[in-house]
Every structure is written in structure tokens, then in C-alpha cells.
Design a protein around this motif. Structure first.
Motif, mmCIF file in Angstrom:
data_model
loop_
_atom_site.group_PDB
_atom_site.id
_atom_site.type_symbol
_atom_site.label_atom_id
_atom_site.label_comp_id
_atom_site.label_asym_id
_atom_site.label_seq_id
_atom_site.Cartn_x
_atom_site.Cartn_y
_atom_site.Cartn_z
ATOM 1 N N LEU A 53 22.941 51.902 13.584
ATOM 2 C CA LEU A 53 21.595 52.197 13.096
ATOM 3 C C LEU A 53 21.646 52.729 11.674
ATOM 4 N N LEU A 54 22.602 53.584 11.370
ATOM 5 C CA LEU A 54 22.738 54.137 10.020
ATOM 6 C C LEU A 54 22.982 53.024 9.011
ATOM 7 N N LEU A 55 23.804 52.060 9.361
ATOM 8 C CA LEU A 55 24.070 50.934 8.464
ATOM 9 C C LEU A 55 22.828 50.074 8.255
ATOM 10 N N GLY A 56 21.957 50.009 9.271
ATOM 11 C CA GLY A 56 20.770 49.167 9.175
ATOM 12 C C GLY A 56 19.596 49.813 8.475
ATOM 13 N N LEU A 57 19.602 51.142 8.347
ATOM 14 C CA LEU A 57 18.466 51.846 7.741
ATOM 15 C C LEU A 57 18.455 51.721 6.226
ATOM 16 N N LYS A 58 17.287 51.516 5.657
ATOM 17 C CA LYS A 58 17.117 51.596 4.212
ATOM 18 C C LYS A 58 17.170 53.076 3.831
ATOM 19 N N ASP A 69 15.683 41.043 13.878
ATOM 20 C CA ASP A 69 15.387 41.030 15.304
ATOM 21 C C ASP A 69 16.660 41.113 16.150
ATOM 22 N N CYS A 70 17.774 41.473 15.508
ATOM 23 C CA CYS A 70 19.070 41.511 16.202
ATOM 24 C C CYS A 70 19.562 42.925 16.488
ATOM 25 N N ILE A 71 19.075 43.905 15.738
ATOM 26 C CA ILE A 71 19.665 45.229 15.821
ATOM 27 C C ILE A 71 19.449 45.887 17.181
ATOM 28 N N SER A 72 18.337 45.585 17.841
ATOM 29 C CA SER A 72 18.074 46.179 19.145
ATOM 30 C C SER A 72 19.146 45.787 20.164
ATOM 31 N N SER A 73 19.469 44.500 20.235
ATOM 32 C CA SER A 73 20.512 44.054 21.154
ATOM 33 C C SER A 73 21.883 44.547 20.710
ATOM 34 N N VAL A 135 28.341 41.856 31.560
ATOM 35 C CA VAL A 135 28.017 42.418 30.247
ATOM 36 C C VAL A 135 26.740 41.796 29.693
ATOM 37 N N GLN A 136 26.639 40.471 29.760
ATOM 38 C CA GLN A 136 25.462 39.811 29.211
ATOM 39 C C GLN A 136 24.194 40.240 29.930
ATOM 40 N N THR A 137 24.269 40.383 31.258
ATOM 41 C CA THR A 137 23.099 40.807 32.015
ATOM 42 C C THR A 137 22.700 42.225 31.648
ATOM 43 N N TRP A 138 23.668 43.120 31.468
ATOM 44 C CA TRP A 138 23.331 44.497 31.105
ATOM 45 C C TRP A 138 22.681 44.576 29.724
ATOM 46 N N ILE A 139 23.160 43.775 28.791
ATOM 47 C CA ILE A 139 22.543 43.768 27.462
ATOM 48 C C ILE A 139 21.084 43.344 27.556
ATOM 49 N N GLU A 140 20.796 42.413 28.457
ATOM 50 C CA GLU A 140 19.418 41.960 28.646
ATOM 51 C C GLU A 140 18.584 42.989 29.406
ATOM 52 N N LEU A 141 19.178 43.627 30.421
ATOM 53 C CA LEU A 141 18.442 44.584 31.247
ATOM 54 C C LEU A 141 18.048 45.843 30.490
ATOM 55 N N LEU A 142 18.884 46.256 29.541
ATOM 56 C CA LEU A 142 18.647 47.517 28.837
ATOM 57 C C LEU A 142 17.683 47.377 27.672
ATOM 58 N N THR A 143 16.938 46.279 27.622
ATOM 59 C CA THR A 143 16.013 46.019 26.518
ATOM 60 C C THR A 143 15.119 47.217 26.222
ATOM 61 N N ASP A 144 15.036 47.573 24.937
ATOM 62 C CA ASP A 144 14.196 48.687 24.499
ATOM 63 C C ASP A 144 12.736 48.363 24.785
ATOM 64 N N MET A 145 12.031 49.288 25.441
ATOM 65 C CA MET A 145 10.629 49.064 25.791
ATOM 66 C C MET A 145 9.719 48.920 24.579
ATOM 67 N N LEU A 146 10.194 49.328 23.393
ATOM 68 C CA LEU A 146 9.375 49.155 22.202
ATOM 69 C C LEU A 146 9.303 47.689 21.798
ATOM 70 N N VAL A 167 14.897 53.498 22.180
ATOM 71 C CA VAL A 167 16.317 53.573 21.844
ATOM 72 C C VAL A 167 16.539 53.946 20.378
ATOM 73 N N ARG A 168 15.899 53.223 19.473
ATOM 74 C CA ARG A 168 16.113 53.498 18.043
ATOM 75 C C ARG A 168 15.677 54.917 17.683
ATOM 76 N N GLU A 169 14.516 55.327 18.205
ATOM 77 C CA GLU A 169 13.996 56.642 17.873
ATOM 78 C C GLU A 169 14.916 57.741 18.400
ATOM 79 N N ARG A 170 15.475 57.557 19.565
ATOM 80 C CA ARG A 170 16.365 58.571 20.141
ATOM 81 C C ARG A 170 17.695 58.632 19.390
#
Length: 293
Positions: A53-58, A69-73, A135-146, A167-170
Motif C-alpha cells: 500500500l505504501l508503494l501504491g500511495l501518491k 484495479d489490481c492493488i486490492s487483490s 490460494v486462488q479461492t481465498w484471494i477471491e473470498l477475501l474481497t474488500d467490501m469497498l 482493507v485499505r483503510e485499516r
């Protein structure tokens, strides 16, 4: 899935305490030869999710690119790798029927708390889930509700109990508490948005330099000899589409070298690399999941 691309040539360069058992387990892994990294800060310990997240923030604006649209996953993949590195989860051993990384289930190794809310919340989900998931299923299941409908993903209302909120906010709040970010409110015409500008620019620069050095001055041309956390961060930064941010301050010739080496790394066959070192199986499984998506 994102791809690494070359930039256009130009003359100017682009601008708490935890339980003793858990604490000992984590520190032992941090001191292991696989995880040696002399460039790490001794005062501030960041999770892989916080680093991504730190690398992605301006820096000044305090938010990630609206087009990313990739950072959440990528953050969700980071949660799984972080839990594996802390000795909480692992991939089931390969069998004749389940050799591929993406066919093997994520198993619980220890449910002792990590001290990180997101990690512990994910750990509870994994512990309570029967049958076990990949692993792939967990990445999909944990989708951020935002972000209910990320591109290329589906939303299953029957799996709502697995989804992680904000997720991002926390993660940003953790970085605020560690003195790296601050919190502000910005007006964007029709709405106000909470942003998190970088206040400890030194820590971000340290992180960027570590990744730059890993593919330049300290390049070993063999992922099995790389520091595990650095390898994981390069994979996650690529999957989160923030690797360009890491290399943008380099001169053109060094940028090309760094990008080519990073490209070669993430284009390796995860199935082949995952069999070479059990300690990095989760890293390659996460990369395989992103390659398939």
C-alpha cells in the motif's frame, strides 16, 4: 493481470507487544538465512500489505491511482504470504492428484494470534472453513467490501462472511499509527474522501531503495537465493501494478535493466520454482493465482 511495460525515453527522471510464542516464532523466521535483509529498518516493522500500500500511495495526495484495479487483490495475496511466513498457514503437501500449486489447499499450521487485526481475522476464517480452500479461492473470498465488483472477479452473496471490511483503510490506519502516514480529508467535487499522505518519506525511500537494489546492485539472478520477503514484495508489487512506482526515479538505462530483471522474475514458471524451496511455495502459489486471473 497486469504486465510490465517499458516507459518512453526521456531526458529527465520521473518525479506493540505480542504473545511470547508468536513473538519468538516470528523473530526466528526473521533471523533465518532465507529472510536475511540487512537493509531493513530496525525501528519500523511493516507487513507485506503495508509495504504494498505504501508503494501504491501518491506521496502528497495520499491515495492510490484511480485506475489501479489490481492493488486490492494484491493486498489479499500479501495477507496469505504474510501468514505463511509467520508460520500460521501452509500448502498441503503435493500428491499424485494434486501436484499443481493451485490445486493444493491452504492448511492451518497455528492459530496463535499475530497481533495484526487483518491477519488474525483471516486466520479465523481459514480455521473455521470446511472443506479447506485453495490460494486462488481465498484471494477471491477475501474481497474488500469497498470494491464489490473488481474487474475480472465475481461476487457471491453466500460468501459474505469471508470478506474483509475496509482493507485499505485499516492498513493505512496501521501506517498512521507507525508514524509513516497521516490522515486528511479532501474534497473531490461531489464527495469528501479520507486520504493518507506520506509523512515519513524516509521510510518509503528506504523501501523503494531496497527493491531497486534487489534487481540492480544485489541482483543474484536466482529467486531461490533471494531474501524471501524481497521476493514476495517484488511479486506483490508486480501483481498490484505498483512496480512502476518503485523504478520511476531511476535513470533510463537503469530503469530498463530493473524492469527487464523484474519481468524475467515474474515470468518464471511458478510450478517449477515452487518445487525448489518449500519456504517460498506460498509466494509462487500467489503468483500462479494472479497469472491465471
Amino acid at each position: 493481470m497486469t504486465t510490465l511495460t517499458h516507459r518512453t525515453r526521456r531526458t529527465e527522471v520521473s518525479k506493540n507487544s505480542e504473545k511470547k510464542v508468536e513473538s519468538e516464532e516470528d523473530s526466528n523466521q526473521e533471523r533465518s538465512p532465507d529472510n536475511e535483509d540487512t537493509g531493513d529498518s530496525k525501528d519500523i516493522r511493516l507487513t507485506l500489505m503495508e509495504e504494498v500500500l505504501l508503494l501504491g500511495l501518491k506521496d502528497k495526495e495520499g491515495y492510490t491511482s484511480f485506475w489501479n484495479d489490481c492493488i486490492s487483490s494484491g493486498l489479499r495475496g500479501g495477507i496469505l504470504i504474510e501468514l505463511a511466513m509467520r508460520g500460521r498457514i501452509y500448502l498441503e503437501p503435493p500428491t499424485m492428484r494434486k501436484k499443481r500449486l493451485l490445486d493444493r489447499k491452504v492448511l492451518l499450521k497455528s492459530d496463535s494470534p499475530t497481533g495484526d487485526v487483518l491477519l488474525d481475522e483471516t486466520l479465523k476464517h481459514i480455521k473455521a472453513t470446511e472443506p479447506t480452500e485453495t490460494v486462488q479461492t481465498w484471494i477471491e473470498l477475501l474481497t474488500d467490501m469497498l470494491f464489490l465488483f473488481p474487474i475480472g472477479e465475481t461476487w457471491n452473496p453466500f460468501k459474505l462472511q469471508y470478506q474483509l471490511r475496509n482493507v485499505r483503510e485499516r492498513i493505512a490506519k496501521n501506517l498512521v499509527e507507525k508514524g509513516i502516514l497521516t490522515t486528511e480529508k479532501q474534497n473531490f467535487l461531489l464527495f469528501d474522501m479520507t486520504t493518507h499522505p506520506v509523512t515519513n518519506i524516509t521510510e518509503k525511500q528506504r523501501l523503494v531503495k531496497k527493491l531497486q537494489d534487489s534487481v540492480l546492485e544485489r541482483w543474484v539472478n536466482d529467486p531461490q537465493r533471494m531474501d524471501r520477503r524481497t521476493l514476495a514484495l517484488l511479486v506483490l508489487a508486480h501483481s498490484s501494478d505498483v512496480l512502476e512506482n518503485v523504478f520511476s526515479s531511476l535513470t533510463d538505462d537503469r530503469y530498463d535493466v530493473a524492469m527487464n530483471r523484474a519481468k524475467d522474475l515474474v515470468e518464471l514458471d511458478p510450478e517449477v520454482e515452487g518445487t525448489k524451496h518449500s519456504a517460498t511455495e506460498m509466494i509462487w502459489a500467489v503468483l500462479a493465482a494472479f497469472n491465471k486471473s
